[in-house]
Scaffold this active site. Structure first.
Site, short mmCIF file in Angstrom:
data_model
loop_
_atom_site.label_atom_id
_atom_site.label_comp_id
_atom_site.label_asym_id
_atom_site.label_seq_id
_atom_site.Cartn_x
_atom_site.Cartn_y
_atom_site.Cartn_z
N HIS A 50 0.80 -1.22 0.00
CA HIS A 50 0.00 0.00 0.00
C HIS A 50 0.84 1.28 0.00
O HIS A 50 0.40 2.30 -0.50
CB HIS A 50 -1.00 0.01 1.16
CG HIS A 50 -0.38 0.17 2.51
ND1 HIS A 50 0.17 -0.88 3.21
CD2 HIS A 50 -0.24 1.27 3.30
CE1 HIS A 50 0.64 -0.43 4.37
NE2 HIS A 50 0.39 0.87 4.45
N ASP A 51 2.04 1.23 0.53
CA ASP A 51 2.89 2.43 0.59
C ASP A 51 3.96 2.48 -0.50
O ASP A 51 4.90 3.25 -0.42
CB ASP A 51 3.58 2.52 1.96
CG ASP A 51 2.67 3.08 3.04
OD1 ASP A 51 1.72 3.81 2.70
OD2 ASP A 51 2.93 2.82 4.23
N LYS A 54 5.73 5.61 -1.82
CA LYS A 54 6.73 6.37 -1.07
C LYS A 54 8.08 6.37 -1.78
O LYS A 54 8.98 7.11 -1.37
CB LYS A 54 6.86 5.83 0.36
CG LYS A 54 5.66 6.22 1.20
CD LYS A 54 5.84 5.80 2.64
CE LYS A 54 4.66 6.27 3.48
NZ LYS A 54 4.78 5.81 4.88
N HIS A 79 1.98 10.18 -2.12
CA HIS A 79 2.39 8.78 -2.26
C HIS A 79 1.27 7.83 -2.70
O HIS A 79 1.55 6.90 -3.46
CB HIS A 79 3.14 8.28 -1.01
CG HIS A 79 2.30 7.76 0.10
ND1 HIS A 79 1.83 8.56 1.10
CD2 HIS A 79 1.84 6.51 0.36
CE1 HIS A 79 1.13 7.82 1.95
NE2 HIS A 79 1.12 6.58 1.52
N HIS A 103 -6.09 4.41 0.62
CA HIS A 103 -5.91 4.07 2.04
C HIS A 103 -5.77 5.29 2.95
O HIS A 103 -5.78 5.14 4.16
CB HIS A 103 -4.75 3.09 2.24
CG HIS A 103 -3.39 3.63 2.01
ND1 HIS A 103 -2.84 3.76 0.75
CD2 HIS A 103 -2.44 4.06 2.88
CE1 HIS A 103 -1.62 4.25 0.85
NE2 HIS A 103 -1.35 4.44 2.14
N HIS A 104 -5.71 6.50 2.39
CA HIS A 104 -5.69 7.71 3.21
C HIS A 104 -6.95 8.56 3.04
O HIS A 104 -6.99 9.72 3.45
CB HIS A 104 -4.44 8.55 2.93
CG HIS A 104 -3.21 7.99 3.56
ND1 HIS A 104 -3.02 7.96 4.92
CD2 HIS A 104 -2.11 7.41 3.02
CE1 HIS A 104 -1.85 7.41 5.19
NE2 HIS A 104 -1.28 7.05 4.05
N ASP A 132 -3.64 0.14 9.02
CA ASP A 132 -2.45 0.96 8.76
C ASP A 132 -2.24 1.96 9.90
O ASP A 132 -1.13 2.11 10.43
CB ASP A 132 -2.63 1.68 7.43
CG ASP A 132 -1.44 2.51 7.00
OD1 ASP A 132 -0.28 2.10 7.26
OD2 ASP A 132 -1.65 3.57 6.38
#
Length: 185
Positions: A50-51, A54, A79, A103-104, A132
């Protein structure tokens, strides 16, 4: 290839094991929701990566110990979009787009990158957001010490209905409490 990039990212930003922990936390809730094994496998894949966006964030920014400037915050908030652009061309990873891109997002519509609200946020991303955040709060970061599990659960509850899906948050807390009770006995 994605696994190698993810491992390198976790080492670079000092969050080793973050994706695996997020996957484990989210999976307990997904099983309670009755998700099929194929969907749970995708949850694991999405959680692990998911990240991935970055890679587009400067290393010094990921390890910064002080407050972020508005410009730095904007860079970090890119990101999810960067990650989506990275995996979109990869046929095998395309189904993980909701995890990576959303996801954010916040239940109240004040998240990023698309400012989606409520059930317009894919359930996969809503579940991942909770797992998360829990792992982020309970793991040491350059800018703060880790919170206790109890404190992190209280924080999740206080953000239910604003940042997090209230029903999924309640289920996450229930599953965590059941798990903690089982370990204690």
């Amino acid at each position: 290839m994605l696994a190698a990039i993810t491992r390198a990212l976790e080492e670079r930003d000092q969050t080793q094991g973050h994706g695996a922990r997020v996957a484990a936390f989210a999976e307990t809730v997904a099983r309670r929701l009755g998700w099929e094994e194929e969907r749970i496998a995708l949850l694991r894949f999405g959680s692990l990566h998911h990240d991935i966006g970055k890679v587009a964030v400067r290393s010094d920014l990921l390890r910064k110990s002080g407050p972020l400037t508005l410009e730095e915050l904007a860079e970090i908030r890119r990101h999810p979009s960067a990650g989506a652009e990275l995996i979109r061309p990869l046929r095998a990873a395309r189904e993980a787009l909701p995890y990576v891109l959303f996801h954010h997002e916040h239940w109240d519509g004040k998240g990023y990158p698309s400012r989606l609200q409520g059930s317009a946020i894919p359930v996969e991303a809503r579940l991942l957001a909770i797992a998360d955040a829990f792992d982020a709060m309970t793991s040491p970061r350059p800018y703060r010490h880790a919170l206790t599990h109890e404190r992190a659960l209280l924080e999740l509850c206080s953000c239910a209905g604003t940042q997090f899906d209230p029903e999924l948050t309640e289920l996450f807390v229930e599953r965590w409490s059941e798990r903690a009770a089982a370990v204690a006995s």
